[in-house]
Design a protein around this motif. Structure first.
Motif, PDB file in Angstrom:
ATOM      1  N   GLY A   1      20.796  26.723  19.025  1.00  0.00           N
ATOM      2  CA  GLY A   1      20.825  26.145  17.691  1.00  0.00           C
ATOM      3  C   GLY A   1      21.343  27.139  16.676  1.00  0.00           C
ATOM      4  O   GLY A   1      21.781  28.236  17.016  1.00  0.00           O
ATOM      5  N   GLU A   2      21.245  26.712  15.438  1.00  0.00           N
ATOM      6  CA  GLU A   2      21.785  27.481  14.331  1.00  0.00           C
ATOM      7  C   GLU A   2      20.612  27.686  13.369  1.00  0.00           C
ATOM      8  O   GLU A   2      20.312  26.812  12.569  1.00  0.00           O
ATOM      9  CB  GLU A   2      22.896  26.627  13.700  1.00  0.00           C
ATOM     10  N   TRP A   3      19.938  28.793  13.539  1.00  0.00           N
ATOM     11  CA  TRP A   3      18.642  28.949  12.895  1.00  0.00           C
ATOM     12  C   TRP A   3      18.709  29.727  11.594  1.00  0.00           C
ATOM     13  O   TRP A   3      19.365  30.771  11.529  1.00  0.00           O
ATOM     14  CB  TRP A   3      17.666  29.648  13.852  1.00  0.00           C
ATOM     15  N   PRO A   4      17.982  29.267  10.575  1.00  0.00           N
ATOM     16  CA  PRO A   4      17.883  30.059   9.352  1.00  0.00           C
ATOM     17  C   PRO A   4      17.175  31.381   9.650  1.00  0.00           C
ATOM     18  O   PRO A   4      16.219  31.423  10.422  1.00  0.00           O
ATOM     19  CB  PRO A   4      17.018  29.189   8.429  1.00  0.00           C
ATOM     20  N   PHE A   5      17.684  32.423   9.032  1.00  0.00           N
ATOM     21  CA  PHE A   5      17.140  33.762   9.207  1.00  0.00           C
ATOM     22  C   PHE A   5      17.146  34.361   7.812  1.00  0.00           C
ATOM     23  O   PHE A   5      18.208  34.613   7.253  1.00  0.00           O
ATOM     24  CB  PHE A   5      18.070  34.526  10.164  1.00  0.00           C
ATOM     25  N   HIS A   6      15.968  34.525   7.241  1.00  0.00           N
ATOM     26  CA  HIS A   6      15.960  34.854   5.806  1.00  0.00           C
ATOM     27  C   HIS A   6      14.714  35.599   5.386  1.00  0.00           C
ATOM     28  O   HIS A   6      13.714  35.636   6.097  1.00  0.00           O
ATOM     29  CB  HIS A   6      16.093  33.570   4.980  1.00  0.00           C
ATOM     30  N   CYS A   7      14.812  36.169   4.203  1.00  0.00           N
ATOM     31  CA  CYS A   7      13.628  36.736   3.557  1.00  0.00           C
ATOM     32  C   CYS A   7      12.778  35.568   3.076  1.00  0.00           C
ATOM     33  O   CYS A   7      13.286  34.621   2.501  1.00  0.00           O
ATOM     34  CB  CYS A   7      14.041  37.610   2.380  1.00  0.00           C
ATOM     35  N   HIS A   8      11.466  35.645   3.337  1.00  0.00           N
ATOM     36  CA  HIS A   8      10.608  34.524   2.947  1.00  0.00           C
ATOM     37  C   HIS A   8      10.110  34.624   1.511  1.00  0.00           C
ATOM     38  O   HIS A   8       9.316  33.796   1.064  1.00  0.00           O
ATOM     39  CB  HIS A   8       9.437  34.349   3.919  1.00  0.00           C
ATOM     40  N   LEU A   9      10.572  35.632   0.776  1.00  0.00           N
ATOM     41  CA  LEU A   9      10.304  35.600  -0.663  1.00  0.00           C
ATOM     42  C   LEU A   9      11.267  34.556  -1.221  1.00  0.00           C
ATOM     43  O   LEU A   9      12.482  34.684  -1.090  1.00  0.00           O
ATOM     44  CB  LEU A   9      10.540  36.977  -1.301  1.00  0.00           C
ATOM     45  N   LEU A  10      10.698  33.534  -1.813  1.00  0.00           N
ATOM     46  CA  LEU A  10      11.489  32.346  -2.143  1.00  0.00           C
ATOM     47  C   LEU A  10      12.710  32.657  -3.015  1.00  0.00           C
ATOM     48  O   LEU A  10      13.805  32.172  -2.752  1.00  0.00           O
ATOM     49  CB  LEU A  10      10.588  31.312  -2.839  1.00  0.00           C
ATOM     50  N   TYR A  11      12.516  33.491  -4.044  1.00  0.00           N
ATOM     51  CA  TYR A  11      13.641  33.747  -4.945  1.00  0.00           C
ATOM     52  C   TYR A  11      14.659  34.693  -4.330  1.00  0.00           C
ATOM     53  O   TYR A  11      15.810  34.727  -4.761  1.00  0.00           O
ATOM     54  CB  TYR A  11      13.137  34.264  -6.306  1.00  0.00           C
ATOM     55  N   HIS A  12      14.233  35.461  -3.354  1.00  0.00           N
ATOM     56  CA  HIS A  12      15.201  36.292  -2.637  1.00  0.00           C
ATOM     57  C   HIS A  12      16.088  35.405  -1.762  1.00  0.00           C
ATOM     58  O   HIS A  12      17.310  35.540  -1.755  1.00  0.00           O
ATOM     59  CB  HIS A  12      14.486  37.328  -1.767  1.00  0.00           C
ATOM     60  N   MET A  13      15.445  34.480  -1.079  1.00  0.00           N
ATOM     61  CA  MET A  13      16.215  33.552  -0.262  1.00  0.00           C
ATOM     62  C   MET A  13      17.159  32.748  -1.161  1.00  0.00           C
ATOM     63  O   MET A  13      18.347  32.618  -0.867  1.00  0.00           O
ATOM     64  CB  MET A  13      15.282  32.607   0.497  1.00  0.00           C
ATOM     65  N   ALA A  14      16.618  32.262  -2.261  1.00  0.00           N
ATOM     66  CA  ALA A  14      17.418  31.423  -3.159  1.00  0.00           C
ATOM     67  C   ALA A  14      18.600  32.195  -3.732  1.00  0.00           C
ATOM     68  O   ALA A  14      19.635  31.609  -4.040  1.00  0.00           O
ATOM     69  CB  ALA A  14      16.541  30.891  -4.290  1.00  0.00           C
ATOM     70  N   SER A  15      18.454  33.518  -3.876  1.00  0.00           N
ATOM     71  CA  SER A  15      19.570  34.261  -4.465  1.00  0.00           C
ATOM     72  C   SER A  15      20.531  34.783  -3.396  1.00  0.00           C
ATOM     73  O   SER A  15      21.494  35.461  -3.720  1.00  0.00           O
ATOM     74  CB  SER A  15      19.046  35.374  -5.368  1.00  0.00           C
ATOM     75  N   GLY A  16      20.255  34.502  -2.127  1.00  0.00           N
ATOM     76  CA  GLY A  16      21.270  34.809  -1.111  1.00  0.00           C
ATOM     77  C   GLY A  16      20.797  35.569   0.117  1.00  0.00           C
ATOM     78  O   GLY A  16      21.596  35.857   1.005  1.00  0.00           O
ATOM     79  N   MET A  17      19.517  35.908   0.191  1.00  0.00           N
ATOM     80  CA  MET A  17      19.042  36.749   1.283  1.00  0.00           C
ATOM     81  C   MET A  17      18.742  35.907   2.529  1.00  0.00           C
ATOM     82  O   MET A  17      17.596  35.739   2.948  1.00  0.00           O
ATOM     83  CB  MET A  17      17.789  37.510   0.833  1.00  0.00           C
ATOM     84  N   MET A  18      19.803  35.366   3.084  1.00  0.00           N
ATOM     85  CA  MET A  18      19.663  34.447   4.221  1.00  0.00           C
ATOM     86  C   MET A  18      20.952  34.475   5.031  1.00  0.00           C
ATOM     87  O   MET A  18      22.028  34.727   4.501  1.00  0.00           O
ATOM     88  CB  MET A  18      19.381  33.029   3.707  1.00  0.00           C
ATOM     89  N   THR A  19      20.831  34.240   6.317  1.00  0.00           N
ATOM     90  CA  THR A  19      22.029  34.087   7.143  1.00  0.00           C
ATOM     91  C   THR A  19      21.750  33.058   8.234  1.00  0.00           C
ATOM     92  O   THR A  19      20.660  32.491   8.287  1.00  0.00           O
ATOM     93  CB  THR A  19      22.478  35.449   7.732  1.00  0.00           C
ATOM     94  N   ARG A  20      22.775  32.817   9.057  1.00  0.00           N
ATOM     95  CA  ARG A  20      22.613  31.905  10.192  1.00  0.00           C
ATOM     96  C   ARG A  20      22.473  32.724  11.457  1.00  0.00           C
ATOM     97  O   ARG A  20      23.270  33.623  11.687  1.00  0.00           O
ATOM     98  CB  ARG A  20      23.845  30.998  10.336  1.00  0.00           C
ATOM     99  N   PHE A  21      21.484  32.391  12.236  1.00  0.00           N
ATOM    100  CA  PHE A  21      21.289  33.055  13.528  1.00  0.00           C
ATOM    101  C   PHE A  21      21.622  32.021  14.593  1.00  0.00           C
ATOM    102  O   PHE A  21      20.858  31.094  14.844  1.00  0.00           O
ATOM    103  CB  PHE A  21      19.840  33.539  13.649  1.00  0.00           C
ATOM    104  N   ILE A  22      22.799  32.164  15.164  1.00  0.00           N
ATOM    105  CA  ILE A  22      23.304  31.121  16.053  1.00  0.00           C
ATOM    106  C   ILE A  22      23.101  31.512  17.515  1.00  0.00           C
ATOM    107  O   ILE A  22      23.571  32.556  17.959  1.00  0.00           O
ATOM    108  CB  ILE A  22      24.800  30.845  15.772  1.00  0.00           C
ATOM    109  N   VAL A  23      22.381  30.671  18.231  1.00  0.00           N
ATOM    110  CA  VAL A  23      22.208  30.852  19.675  1.00  0.00           C
ATOM    111  C   VAL A  23      23.149  29.859  20.344  1.00  0.00           C
ATOM    112  O   VAL A  23      22.923  28.646  20.315  1.00  0.00           O
ATOM    113  CB  VAL A  23      20.749  30.604  20.107  1.00  0.00           C
TER     114      VAL A  23
END
Ligand code: CU
Length: 599
Positions: free
Chosen positions: A570-592
């Motif tokens: 799958g194509e899994w979200p991989f991110h900081c769980h601080l909501l505003y960090h995620m919202a400002s871009g701290m996220m990527t795709r972890f693709i298996v």
């Protein structure tokens, strides 16, 4: 069922699960609702509502009519169906945090083909429960989670539960702001210091020193101001009300016990932005599970609690007296509180508040191989071998106008090379609160690692976590993936490997791969890194019993490594769980990727 009003004894829970028979889908929220659907399904509506916390009413969003949302009590092996109806005028979603399931059921918009649930629409989630333990669910859209869209999931094991308990309570921590979360984010972007009222006096000290002409003798690159990051920004949003099961400190959620009982607390950090230090003075906690996965029991007095993490603990109060469950946010702007007592309506003492930890240069110097080039605004040339000797020539005798009062809380541990013996005329007595580098002093906690734990008390460390059963995949990782936690606080941009979500390349691994992920935190904040769809194992020295987690709290300036078997395509979200960090871009795709795709 004398216990059922507020909590659910384990026996009651089992009885309810039994009564539901094969259907088995039970939702219970203490004192509010119990539904047992015979058709293996459950309806949850998402709607705007008002929440009253300690007498103050503000706007919120509920799932299933309450905040927190109803606790979903399920059993391993069941197939569950949940109809989620969106009664908002915007898109929504529900993500099942920590659950192993098919990608499209994970509920993260933009991943695995899942699209937001539109206004008026109903989405049908269906998945088989492949695990047991404590998890939670929350919105993965905009900042809805901050507005109340979170609830607990408790999955009873199919077989015997290795954890024995007479009582079983969910303790769901959260943070609520009466402000519109979109406003919060906007303000953060305008000025990162907006919510930071705890300005550090060391900055003032250096500023004053420069103004007074002493700057030439100070290596002013040491000053935090130069880093465009504020050293007290352990958390960057304040003004929160901290809740336990939706109740503020005054409303005082209470768990009832009979002396001598084993009480299981399923503690969940469902906050948007708040990391807590959790303790129950007078009552040691035995940690039996982390992120839903059983661990070898470890007795602690307190633990630091990242956003998105869960810990199950057993407490055994023997006295008929009220105990206070106390969770201080690490920026020390407030606390969540609940009571563990033999009856409702009583309260224990509120423990003494602890000082806020001050991050030091030592926190930043910890990271080997840290890419200093990614730390915006900071003069990296001065970092690794920070030249403290440059400060020795500082003529302290020439500081008559120095305002010693402004030095309260000054962190001298960052100035270890400074020769205090060369400071004739400096009136040490006039520097209250000054910490000569003794980490853990009562006056001022120093460094991320110091939660203000009193001497002799045991704080949980990741190194203490040991999986109850042996790992199935003992292969050495075939390769390493470096994930730098990066940011530019001055513009409130948080990134991974220096790139905002979907600007950088996704992470790709092949199905079945065993990989190491190396988190390198180049920032001054801790980031609770969350991977959807799979567990990672923290390389904490426990060899074949590394603890499995879905959230890993990576301290400021440090490196944490984990291993992973990529066994969920799958194509899994991989991110900081601080909501505003995620919202400002701290996220990527972890693709298996399925193996066939690479042929
Ligand atoms: Cu973060």
């Amino acid at each position: 069922m004398h216990t059922a009003r507020r909590g659910l004894s384990r026996r009651d829970a089992l009885k309810l699960a039994g009564a539901a028979g094969l259907a088995g889908i039970i939702t219970v929220y203490p004192g509010r609702r119990v539904f047992a659907a015979a058709d293996q399904s459950l309806n949850l509506a998402v709607e705007r509502t008002r929440i009253t916390i300690d007498g103050e009413t503000s706007s919120a969003i509920s799932i299933g009519g309450s905040i927190p949302a109803p606790t979903l009590r399920w059993r391993e092996g069941q197939e569950v169906v949940i109809y989620v109806t969106n009664r908002l005028d915007e898109g929504t979603s529900i993500h099942w945090h920590g659950l192993l399931l098919q990608g499209v059921m994970d509920g993260a918009p933009g991943f695995n083909g899942f699209v937001p649930i539109g206004p008026g629409e109903t989405y049908t989630y269906r998945f088989k429960l492949r695990q047991a333990g404590t998890y939670w669910y929350h919105s993965h859209s905009a900042s809805q989670e901050q507005e109340g869209m979170y609830g607990a999931i408790v999955i009873e094991p199919a077989g015997r539960d290795p954890v024995r308990a007479d009582r079983d309570y969910v303790v769901l921590l959260s943070d609520h702001t009466p402000e519109d979360p979109e406003n919060v984010l906007r303000k953060l972007k305008v000025s990162e210091g907006y919510y930071n009222n705890n300005k550090r006096t060391l900055i003032d000290f250096f500023r004053d020193a420069r103004r007074d002409g002493l700057g030439a003798t100070i290596n002013d690159r040491l000053a935090w101001g130069e880093m465009r990051m504020d050293a007290t920004d352990l958390a960057d949003v304040t003004g929160y009300q901290f809740l336990v099961n939706g109740k503020g400190p005054r409303d005082n959620w209470t768990a009832v016990f009979n002396p001598g009982e084993r009480v299981r607390l399923r503690i969940i950090n469902g906050s948007a932005m708040s990391i807590f230090d959790v303790r129950i003075p007078g009552l040691p906690m035995t940690v039996v599970s982390a992120d839903g996965q059983n661990v070898v029991p470890v007795k602690v007095d307190e633990f630091r609690f990242g956003v998105g993490e869960t810990y199950d603990v057993i407490v055994m109060p023997t006295e008929d007296k009220p105990f206070t469950f106390f969770a201080e946010s690490i920026d020390r702007t407030g606390f969540a509180r609940a009571t563990i007592a033999t009856r409702e309506g009583v309260e224990g003492d509120i423990p003494e508040r602890r000082p806020r930890a001050i991050l030091t240069m030592a926190d930043m110097a910890m990271a080997p191989g840290m890419d200093h080039g990614s730390m915006a605004g900071m003069d990296h040339s001065s970092m690794p071998g920070m030249d403290h000797s440059a400060m020795q020539g500082m003529n302290h005798g020439n500081m008559p106008g120095m305002d010693h009062g402004a030095m309260q809380g000054m962190d001298h541990s960052a100035m270890q090379g400074m020769d205090h013996g060369n400071m004739p005329g400096m009136d040490q007595g006039s520097m209250p609160g000054m910490n000569q580098g003794k980490a853990g002093s009562k006056d001022q906690a120093v460094g991320w690692g110091d939660a203000g734990t009193p001497p002799g008390a045991k704080a949980l460390s990741y190194a203490d976590l040991k999986a109850l059963s042996k790992a199935k995949d003992l292969r050495e990782p075939s390769h390493e993936i470096e994930v730098q936690l990066t940011g530019m606080m001055s513009r409130y941009i948080w990134t991974l490997n220096g790139e905002k979500f979907d600007e950088g390349a996704p992470i790709r691994v092949a199905y079945g791969d065993r990989v190491r992920i190396r988190f390198v935190n180049t920032t001054m904040m801790a980031h609770p890194m969350h991977l959807h769809g799979m567990f990672v194992e923290i390389e904490n020295g426990q060899t074949d019993r590394m603890p499995k987690k879905h959230v890993v709290l990576v301290p400021p300036g440090q490196v944490t490594t984990v291993q992973l078997t990529a066994d969920e395509p799958g194509e899994w979200p991989f991110h900081c769980h601080l909501l505003y960090h995620m919202a400002s871009g701290m996220m990527t795709r972890f693709i298996v990727e399925p193996r066939t795709a690479s042929l």
